[in-house]
Design a protein around this motif. Sequence first.
Motif, PDB file in Angstrom:
ATOM      1  N   MET A   1       0.825  -1.186   0.000  1.00 25.54           N
ATOM      2  CA  MET A   1       0.000   0.000   0.000  1.00 25.54           C
ATOM      3  C   MET A   1       0.870   1.251   0.000  1.00 25.54           C
ATOM      4  SD  MET A   1      -3.049   0.922  -0.049  1.00 25.54           S
ATOM      5  CE  MET A   1      -4.030   2.331   0.227  1.00 25.54           C
ATOM      6  N   ILE A   2       1.943   1.217   0.799  1.00 31.52           N
ATOM      7  CA  ILE A   2       2.841   2.372   0.858  1.00 31.52           C
ATOM      8  C   ILE A   2       3.530   2.570  -0.483  1.00 31.52           C
ATOM      9  CG2 ILE A   2       4.937   3.255   1.940  1.00 31.52           C
ATOM     10  CD1 ILE A   2       4.003   1.957   4.528  1.00 31.52           C
ATOM     11  N   ARG A   3       3.882   1.467  -1.135  1.00 33.57           N
ATOM     12  CA  ARG A   3       4.531   1.549  -2.435  1.00 33.57           C
ATOM     13  C   ARG A   3       3.626   2.224  -3.467  1.00 33.57           C
ATOM     14  NH1 ARG A   3       7.538  -3.888  -4.353  1.00 33.57           N
ATOM     15  NH2 ARG A   3       9.001  -3.514  -2.703  1.00 33.57           N
ATOM     16  N   VAL A   4       2.344   1.903  -3.438  1.00 33.22           N
ATOM     17  CA  VAL A   4       1.390   2.510  -4.362  1.00 33.22           C
ATOM     18  C   VAL A   4       1.298   4.009  -4.110  1.00 33.22           C
ATOM     19  CG1 VAL A   4      -1.044   2.571  -5.021  1.00 33.22           C
ATOM     20  CG2 VAL A   4       0.075   0.385  -4.654  1.00 33.22           C
ATOM     21  N   LEU A   5       1.282   4.390  -2.848  1.00 32.31           N
ATOM     22  CA  LEU A   5       1.223   5.815  -2.516  1.00 32.31           C
ATOM     23  C   LEU A   5       2.485   6.544  -2.975  1.00 32.31           C
ATOM     24  CD1 LEU A   5      -0.379   5.671   1.041  1.00 32.31           C
ATOM     25  CD2 LEU A   5      -1.472   6.333  -1.104  1.00 32.31           C
ATOM     26  N   VAL A   6       3.628   5.900  -2.837  1.00 35.35           N
ATOM     27  CA  VAL A   6       4.878   6.510  -3.305  1.00 35.35           C
ATOM     28  C   VAL A   6       4.854   6.683  -4.823  1.00 35.35           C
ATOM     29  CG1 VAL A   6       7.374   6.124  -3.538  1.00 35.35           C
ATOM     30  CG2 VAL A   6       6.246   5.737  -1.344  1.00 35.35           C
ATOM     31  N   TYR A   7       4.367   5.671  -5.555  1.00 31.35           N
ATOM     32  CA  TYR A   7       4.269   5.795  -7.014  1.00 31.35           C
ATOM     33  C   TYR A   7       3.313   6.905  -7.414  1.00 31.35           C
ATOM     34  CZ  TYR A   7       6.829   1.415  -7.655  1.00 31.35           C
ATOM     35  OH  TYR A   7       7.784   0.443  -7.665  1.00 31.35           O
ATOM     36  N   ILE A   8       2.192   7.009  -6.743  1.00 35.39           N
ATOM     37  CA  ILE A   8       1.228   8.074  -7.056  1.00 35.39           C
ATOM     38  C   ILE A   8       1.850   9.436  -6.777  1.00 35.39           C
ATOM     39  CG2 ILE A   8      -0.970   9.095  -6.329  1.00 35.39           C
ATOM     40  CD1 ILE A   8      -2.028   6.227  -6.002  1.00 35.39           C
ATOM     41  N   ALA A   9       2.598   9.570  -5.683  1.00 33.46           N
ATOM     42  CA  ALA A   9       3.257  10.830  -5.361  1.00 33.46           C
ATOM     43  C   ALA A   9       4.309  11.176  -6.415  1.00 33.46           C
ATOM     44  CB  ALA A   9       3.885  10.754  -3.981  1.00 33.46           C
ATOM     45  N   LEU A  10       5.079  10.172  -6.881  1.00 31.75           N
ATOM     46  CA  LEU A  10       6.077  10.436  -7.922  1.00 31.75           C
ATOM     47  C   LEU A  10       5.428  10.868  -9.235  1.00 31.75           C
ATOM     48  CD1 LEU A  10       8.683   7.585  -7.359  1.00 31.75           C
ATOM     49  CD2 LEU A  10       9.011  10.031  -7.040  1.00 31.75           C
ATOM     50  N   ILE A  11       4.348  10.215  -9.595  1.00 26.63           N
ATOM     51  CA  ILE A  11       3.642  10.591 -10.826  1.00 26.63           C
ATOM     52  C   ILE A  11       3.072  12.000 -10.703  1.00 26.63           C
ATOM     53  CG2 ILE A  11       1.610  10.055 -12.240  1.00 26.63           C
ATOM     54  CD1 ILE A  11       2.236   7.082 -11.708  1.00 26.63           C
ATOM     55  N   ALA A  12       2.561  12.340  -9.535  1.00 24.76           N
ATOM     56  CA  ALA A  12       2.032  13.684  -9.318  1.00 24.76           C
ATOM     57  C   ALA A  12       3.141  14.725  -9.420  1.00 24.76           C
ATOM     58  CB  ALA A  12       1.340  13.759  -7.957  1.00 24.76           C
ATOM     59  N   LEU A  13       4.323  14.439  -8.858  1.00 24.17           N
ATOM     60  CA  LEU A  13       5.445  15.376  -8.957  1.00 24.17           C
ATOM     61  C   LEU A  13       5.914  15.547 -10.390  1.00 24.17           C
ATOM     62  CD1 LEU A  13       7.566  14.453  -5.805  1.00 24.17           C
ATOM     63  CD2 LEU A  13       6.311  16.571  -6.232  1.00 24.17           C
ATOM     64  N   ILE A  14       5.956  14.449 -11.141  1.00 25.31           N
ATOM     65  CA  ILE A  14       6.355  14.540 -12.556  1.00 25.31           C
ATOM     66  C   ILE A  14       5.344  15.361 -13.339  1.00 25.31           C
ATOM     67  CG2 ILE A  14       6.662  13.180 -14.662  1.00 25.31           C
ATOM     68  CD1 ILE A  14       7.898  10.986 -12.868  1.00 25.31           C
ATOM     69  N   ALA A  15       4.062  15.130 -13.092  1.00 25.79           N
ATOM     70  CA  ALA A  15       3.019  15.895 -13.783  1.00 25.79           C
ATOM     71  C   ALA A  15       3.088  17.370 -13.404  1.00 25.79           C
ATOM     72  CB  ALA A  15       1.652  15.322 -13.442  1.00 25.79           C
ATOM     73  N   LEU A  16       3.351  17.659 -12.136  1.00 26.75           N
ATOM     74  CA  LEU A  16       3.478  19.041 -11.683  1.00 26.75           C
ATOM     75  C   LEU A  16       4.659  19.721 -12.360  1.00 26.75           C
ATOM     76  CD1 LEU A  16       2.382  21.177  -9.682  1.00 26.75           C
ATOM     77  CD2 LEU A  16       4.080  20.340  -8.051  1.00 26.75           C
ATOM     78  N   GLY A  17       5.795  19.005 -12.441  1.00 23.64           N
ATOM     79  CA  GLY A  17       6.967  19.563 -13.113  1.00 23.64           C
ATOM     80  C   GLY A  17       6.728  19.799 -14.599  1.00 23.64           C
ATOM     81  N   ALA A  18       6.047  18.859 -15.260  1.00 22.75           N
ATOM     82  CA  ALA A  18       5.766  19.014 -16.689  1.00 22.75           C
ATOM     83  C   ALA A  18       4.811  20.179 -16.928  1.00 22.75           C
ATOM     84  CB  ALA A  18       5.171  17.726 -17.248  1.00 22.75           C
ATOM     85  N   SER A  19       3.813  20.331 -16.069  1.00 22.87           N
ATOM     86  CA  SER A  19       2.877  21.460 -16.254  1.00 22.87           C
ATOM     87  C   SER A  19       3.578  22.789 -15.972  1.00 22.87           C
ATOM     88  CB  SER A  19       1.650  21.286 -15.369  1.00 22.87           C
ATOM     89  OG  SER A  19       2.002  21.410 -14.004  1.00 22.87           O
ATOM     90  N   TRP A  20       4.500  22.812 -15.015  1.00 26.54           N
ATOM     91  CA  TRP A  20       5.233  24.040 -14.735  1.00 26.54           C
ATOM     92  C   TRP A  20       6.109  24.421 -15.925  1.00 26.54           C
ATOM     93  CZ3 TRP A  20      10.370  25.477 -14.294  1.00 26.54           C
ATOM     94  CH2 TRP A  20      10.605  26.726 -13.751  1.00 26.54           C
ATOM     95  N   LEU A  21       6.774  23.403 -16.534  1.00 21.05           N
ATOM     96  CA  LEU A  21       7.594  23.686 -17.717  1.00 21.05           C
ATOM     97  C   LEU A  21       6.741  24.185 -18.873  1.00 21.05           C
ATOM     98  CD1 LEU A  21      10.254  20.829 -17.861  1.00 21.05           C
ATOM     99  CD2 LEU A  21      10.666  23.269 -17.554  1.00 21.05           C
ATOM    100  N   ALA A  22       5.544  23.605 -19.043  1.00 22.67           N
ATOM    101  CA  ALA A  22       4.668  24.042 -20.133  1.00 22.67           C
ATOM    102  C   ALA A  22       4.139  25.452 -19.876  1.00 22.67           C
ATOM    103  CB  ALA A  22       3.509  23.064 -20.289  1.00 22.67           C
ATOM    104  N   ALA A  23       3.898  25.821 -18.615  1.00 22.93           N
ATOM    105  CA  ALA A  23       3.365  27.141 -18.279  1.00 22.93           C
ATOM    106  C   ALA A  23       4.442  28.215 -18.311  1.00 22.93           C
ATOM    107  CB  ALA A  23       2.722  27.110 -16.901  1.00 22.93           C
ATOM    108  N   ASN A  24       5.689  27.854 -18.128  1.00 22.87           N
ATOM    109  CA  ASN A  24       6.799  28.812 -18.111  1.00 22.87           C
ATOM    110  C   ASN A  24       7.794  28.465 -19.211  1.00 22.87           C
ATOM    111  OD1 ASN A  24       5.959  30.210 -15.680  1.00 22.87           O
ATOM    112  ND2 ASN A  24       6.497  28.319 -14.622  1.00 22.87           N
ATOM    113  N   PRO A  25       7.428  28.754 -20.442  1.00 22.23           N
ATOM    114  CA  PRO A  25       8.335  28.391 -21.535  1.00 22.23           C
ATOM    115  C   PRO A  25       9.597  29.251 -21.487  1.00 22.23           C
ATOM    116  CG  PRO A  25       6.521  29.694 -22.389  1.00 22.23           C
ATOM    117  CD  PRO A  25       6.251  29.463 -20.924  1.00 22.23           C
ATOM    118  N   GLY A  26      10.644  28.660 -21.888  1.00 17.80           N
ATOM    119  CA  GLY A  26      11.920  29.351 -21.958  1.00 17.80           C
ATOM    120  C   GLY A  26      12.688  28.796 -23.145  1.00 17.80           C
TER     121      GLY A  26
END
Length: 150
Positions: A1-26
Motif C-alpha cells: 500500500m505504501i509503495r502505491v502511494l509513493v508511485y502516485i506521489a512520484l507521478i504527481a510530482l512529474i506531472a506538476l513539473g511538466a505542467s510548470w515547464l509548459a506554463a513557463n516556456p523558456g
Amino acid sequence: MIRVLVYIALIALIALGASWLAANPGTLSFDWMGYRVDTSIFLAVAVILGLALAISLLWALIRSILRLPRALSLAAHMRRRNKGYEALSRGMIAIGAGDVRSARRDAVEAARLLKHEPLTLLLKAQAAKLAGDRATAEALFSEMARRQDT
C-alpha cells in the motif's frame, strides 16, 4: 500500500513539473562544434529524459547478455538436479513395488545425476538388498554409517 502511494506521489510530482515547464516556456541556446542549437526548455528536458531511457535500456540489454552464460549454467544444473530427484523417487517407488530391475536402473541414474546426495546410497543399498546382493547392501550401509550427512 505504501509503495502505491509513493508511485502516485512520484507521478504527481512529474506531472506538476511538466505542467510548470509548459506554463513557463523558456529557450535554451548553445554552441557546440560550430553548430548553434536553439530549443525550448521543455524539448531539451524531453530529449535528456529520452537519452537517459535509451542508455538505461542499452545497459539492461548489455547486462542481460553478460549474465546469460551463468543463467544457462544454473538452469542446466537445476534441470539435472530435478531429473536426479525424479530418478530417486522412481527408484523408491520401484523398491516399494518390488521391481528390482527398475530400482537398480533408477539408482544408477540418480547416482549419476546427484553426485553427492546421500539418498542415492540408500536407494542403491535398498536395491541391492531387494535383489538379494547382501554383500553390496552391507557395503553401502557401512558407507552410509561412515558419512556425516547420513
